[in-house]
Motif scaffolding. Structure first.
Motif: not given
Length: 235
Positions: A4-6, A160-162, A166-170
């Protein structure tokens, strides 16, 4: 897994960081610490290591050379399948990995860009998964057989893809770097003292509550228990 990209800052999709590892001369246990050079700051462990190699006795030089600074990497992934922990399926986690997986991922982005490229981050049916495969090479685990698959439909609804992106972690939030003085004290405790005690527990870097997975490269001697732990491709 599907990489997953940031979503907010694509340039921070991957985190490269450095870890010092050695067998404590005080406890006899393996210890490690995140190097502040990860963030361009002074590193007392590196400074002390080089000082002992340059001016120390033969014994001290040998001890200093046993300290290994390793490159590590981290990124966010969407878990497609986890046979050991089925509940992980469909979740977003951080994986930590070494040079072997980094070479495979880097090749997909650069040398194989025409064939793979953006597909490794694509959650649509055009995207490809990274299948992490752990094998034993002698006494050590190896990840060289890991590969990107052909395009796979994950059956994720378009709406749901977006939300997944948007749920990626720092990535920086899962590592904690000690201060200069704390690292110097850590070095003194585990390098200068020479009174092994097998009862002291292994020291590991601090991490926060973000769920993680980890793979470790075969560049240090490992116990049977550590090798078994390495075979868990997902926590």
């Amino acid at each position: 897994v599907r990489l997953l990209p940031n979503d907010k800052d694509p340039s921070n999709t991957f985190l490269k960081y450095y870890v010092h590892k050695w067998r404590s001369f005080a406890t006899g246990q393996d210890v490690n610490a995140i190097s502040p050079t990860t963030f361009g700051e002074r590193d007392p462990i590196s400074e002390e290591r080089f000082r002992y190699i340059r001016t120390g006795s033969e014994e001290e030089k040998g001890k200093a050379e046993s300290i290994r600074r390793q490159e590590k990497y981290a990124c966010n992934v969407y878990i497609v399948e986890d046979s050991k922990n089925p509940d992980n399926k469909g979740t977003v986690k951080i994986i930590r990995y070494g040079k072997q997986l980094e070479k495979i991922i880097s090749a997909a982005i650069n040398e194989d860009a025409d064939e793979l490229g953006p597909k490794i981050f694509d959650l649509s049916p055009d995207g490809v998964n990274l299948k992490i495969k752990v094998e034993m090479q002698g006494d050590f685990p190896t990840f060289v057989s890991s590969r990107f698959t052909n395009s796979v439909d994950l059956n994720i609804p378009a709406d749901k893809i977006q939300s997944i992106y948007k749920s990626t972690h720092d990535l920086k939030s899962f590592i904690s770097v000690k201060s200069y003085d704390e690292l110097k004290e850590f070095f003194n405790t585990h390098f200068i003292t020479n009174s092994p005690s097998p009862t002291v527990k292994k020291t590991v870097p601090k991490v926060n509550s973000v769920e993680q997975t980890e793979t470790v490269e075969p560049d240090t001697e490992l116990s049977d228990a550590e090798v078994a732990d390495l075979l868990k491709d997902l926590e």
